[in-house]
Design a protein around this motif. Sequence first.
Motif, mmCIF file in Angstrom:
data_model
loop_
_atom_site.group_PDB
_atom_site.id
_atom_site.type_symbol
_atom_site.label_atom_id
_atom_site.label_comp_id
_atom_site.label_asym_id
_atom_site.label_seq_id
_atom_site.Cartn_x
_atom_site.Cartn_y
_atom_site.Cartn_z
ATOM 1 N N HIS A 140 0.716 -1.280 -0.062
ATOM 2 C CA HIS A 140 0.023 -0.006 -0.007
ATOM 3 C C HIS A 140 0.907 1.188 -0.021
ATOM 4 O O HIS A 140 2.075 1.138 0.678
ATOM 5 N N THR A 141 0.516 2.288 -0.563
ATOM 6 C CA THR A 141 1.074 3.621 -0.602
ATOM 7 C C THR A 141 0.690 4.490 0.725
ATOM 8 O O THR A 141 -0.354 4.142 1.011
ATOM 9 N N LEU A 142 1.377 5.409 1.008
ATOM 10 C CA LEU A 142 1.051 6.358 2.179
ATOM 11 C C LEU A 142 -0.199 6.863 1.882
ATOM 12 O O LEU A 142 -1.116 7.081 2.716
ATOM 13 N N GLY A 143 -0.413 7.179 0.604
ATOM 14 C CA GLY A 143 -1.565 7.918 0.379
ATOM 15 C C GLY A 143 -2.814 7.133 0.479
ATOM 16 O O GLY A 143 -4.151 7.232 1.100
ATOM 17 N N GLY A 144 -2.858 5.747 0.042
ATOM 18 C CA GLY A 144 -3.900 4.707 0.200
ATOM 19 C C GLY A 144 -3.980 4.461 1.802
ATOM 20 O O GLY A 144 -5.110 3.962 2.137
ATOM 21 N N ILE A 145 -2.931 4.352 2.214
ATOM 22 C CA ILE A 145 -2.885 4.181 3.736
ATOM 23 C C ILE A 145 -3.807 5.217 4.583
ATOM 24 O O ILE A 145 -4.648 4.820 5.424
ATOM 25 N N ALA A 146 -3.709 6.434 4.281
ATOM 26 C CA ALA A 146 -4.000 7.483 4.709
ATOM 27 C C ALA A 146 -5.785 7.508 4.614
ATOM 28 O O ALA A 146 -6.484 7.727 5.283
ATOM 29 N N ASP A 147 -6.095 6.930 3.304
ATOM 30 C CA ASP A 147 -7.747 6.849 3.024
ATOM 31 C C ASP A 147 -8.169 5.805 3.782
ATOM 32 O O ASP A 147 -9.308 5.754 4.299
ATOM 33 N N LEU A 148 -7.318 4.723 3.983
ATOM 34 C CA LEU A 148 -7.962 3.657 4.805
ATOM 35 C C LEU A 148 -8.174 3.765 6.108
ATOM 36 O O LEU A 148 -9.040 3.521 6.866
ATOM 37 N N LEU A 149 -7.151 4.589 6.733
ATOM 38 C CA LEU A 149 -7.278 5.185 8.088
ATOM 39 C C LEU A 149 -8.324 5.930 8.377
ATOM 40 O O LEU A 149 -9.031 6.016 9.257
ATOM 41 N N GLY A 150 -8.521 6.682 7.273
ATOM 42 C CA GLY A 150 -9.877 7.846 7.290
ATOM 43 C C GLY A 150 -10.913 6.974 7.682
ATOM 44 O O GLY A 150 -12.052 7.322 8.264
ATOM 45 N N ALA A 151 -11.080 5.871 6.575
ATOM 46 C CA ALA A 151 -12.318 5.063 6.646
ATOM 47 C C ALA A 151 -12.637 4.187 8.083
ATOM 48 O O ALA A 151 -13.542 4.099 8.440
ATOM 49 N N PHE A 152 -11.285 3.752 8.640
ATOM 50 C CA PHE A 152 -11.145 3.083 9.739
ATOM 51 C C PHE A 152 -11.668 4.019 10.770
ATOM 52 O O PHE A 152 -12.693 3.617 11.663
ATOM 53 N N GLU A 153 -11.185 5.296 11.077
ATOM 54 C CA GLU A 153 -11.967 6.215 11.878
ATOM 55 C C GLU A 153 -13.389 6.576 11.728
ATOM 56 O O GLU A 153 -13.935 6.545 12.767
ATOM 57 N N SER A 154 -13.646 6.752 10.434
ATOM 58 C CA SER A 154 -15.172 7.105 10.351
ATOM 59 C C SER A 154 -16.057 5.774 10.803
ATOM 60 O O SER A 154 -17.114 5.852 11.105
ATOM 61 N N GLY A 155 -15.580 4.575 10.745
ATOM 62 C CA GLY A 155 -16.123 3.230 10.969
ATOM 63 C C GLY A 155 -16.469 3.461 12.330
ATOM 64 O O GLY A 155 -17.304 2.527 13.012
ATOM 65 N N ARG A 156 -15.679 3.969 13.451
ATOM 66 C CA ARG A 156 -16.109 4.165 14.830
ATOM 67 C C ARG A 156 -17.532 4.720 15.096
ATOM 68 O O ARG A 156 -18.077 4.326 15.866
ATOM 69 N N ASP A 157 -17.739 5.589 14.003
ATOM 70 C CA ASP A 157 -19.335 6.019 14.572
ATOM 71 C C ASP A 157 -20.289 5.509 13.479
ATOM 72 O O ASP A 157 -21.485 5.870 13.662
ATOM 73 N N SER A 158 -20.010 4.339 12.591
ATOM 74 C CA SER A 158 -21.208 3.773 11.978
ATOM 75 C C SER A 158 -21.750 2.683 12.420
ATOM 76 O O SER A 158 -22.972 2.562 12.733
ATOM 77 N N HIS A 159 -21.191 1.684 12.940
ATOM 78 C CA HIS A 159 -21.634 0.576 13.669
ATOM 79 C C HIS A 159 -20.806 0.346 15.049
ATOM 80 O O HIS A 159 -19.680 0.105 14.942
ATOM 81 N N GLY A 160 -21.495 0.323 16.037
ATOM 82 C CA GLY A 160 -20.627 -0.021 17.220
ATOM 83 C C GLY A 160 -20.669 -1.640 17.330
ATOM 84 O O GLY A 160 -21.287 -2.114 16.757
ATOM 85 N N THR A 161 -19.591 -2.006 18.297
ATOM 86 C CA THR A 161 -19.262 -3.245 18.178
ATOM 87 C C THR A 161 -20.445 -4.064 18.866
ATOM 88 O O THR A 161 -21.043 -5.151 18.413
ATOM 89 N N ALA A 162 -21.052 -3.343 20.099
ATOM 90 C CA ALA A 162 -22.184 -4.011 20.622
ATOM 91 C C ALA A 162 -23.522 -4.356 19.598
ATOM 92 O O ALA A 162 -24.061 -5.208 19.651
ATOM 93 N N GLU A 163 -23.628 -3.116 18.616
ATOM 94 C CA GLU A 163 -24.583 -3.080 17.782
ATOM 95 C C GLU A 163 -24.462 -4.550 16.680
ATOM 96 O O GLU A 163 -25.539 -5.064 16.507
#
Length: 343
Positions: A140-163
Amino acid sequence: MTDDSERAPDTDRAVPGGAGHAVPNQNGAGDRRHAHGVAAQVPPGDATVDAGARAGAGTTDANAGTGAADEGTGAGTAAGAREFRAAELAELAGITTRTLRFYRERKLLPPPRRDGRIAWYDEHHLARLRTISGLLARGHTLGGIADLLGAFESGRDSHGTAELLGLESSMITALFAEETPIRLTPEELADHYQGEVTVENLAASLDIGYIAVDGDEFVHVSRRLLDASSELVKKGIPLAAVLAAGRELRTHAEAVAEVFTELFRTHLLPKEQAAAPDGLDAECLNELLTQLRPLAKQVVEAELGLALDRRVRAEIDQWMARGIEARADGATGKPSDEGTAAG
């Protein structure tokens, strides 16, 4: 091939062989490095870092902090949590402090905690650095990693683990699903899908509800679904197509579940209520669902098997018929498109 803005200034000497080339370290073992010299994942607690790479950067982890106020040395931790100065964090992650500064400038790391002019990093920063190194080693490139990490962070708000796992407080304990959730690091998730973990596929998985973000890890709702989807990708089906099929199957499964729910609501629940003048309690409901669970699964499995047999037989019959027609057309000299139209 990345431009200069993609380069992490970890070393000034060239690393032959491109991404993932093994550079012997002092112990003779392969030190996995990115094409531009970024150190790949180092096991926790392994302080064996190629000394030549650190020297090539013009500094060492011990004294690199003298160039910036947030990377000095000294004591200080937050109560109840392990924290690191920049030099210690970089050494644990298998990179130099120069690379650490570069990642911060690229917004690949969240800001550290500040105590005056001193920056303190924690275990989450260390996990993030190991994730970055692991993804770099996978191409992966650093630019692609930055995009993935951004999606990772936004995922915290989409579906909680308990849900995701259905762990909200409920009086119902006799669940129909018998799935085993599994925790995965971002690198492990990437390994399961052979480089097809893109921002779009990650967003789709979060949206469908296959995965949720919990701390620095993903939680997949089902070991069986993870293994099955991974095998489909290995057999050549793109992950995007697997996820699209999963979304469609989810829709049909909800419709099947509604059929059984209607039977339960219309015929069984009133009967149970009539037999319990004081009202149904959790124990009664759970006992009823425990009795229904194997029956519902038995019906669905039988109907699905019969439907697959019908569809597969029909598809094979059509495929064989087209083959026979094509051979007949070839023998008589008829154009192949006429044979197709006749089919």
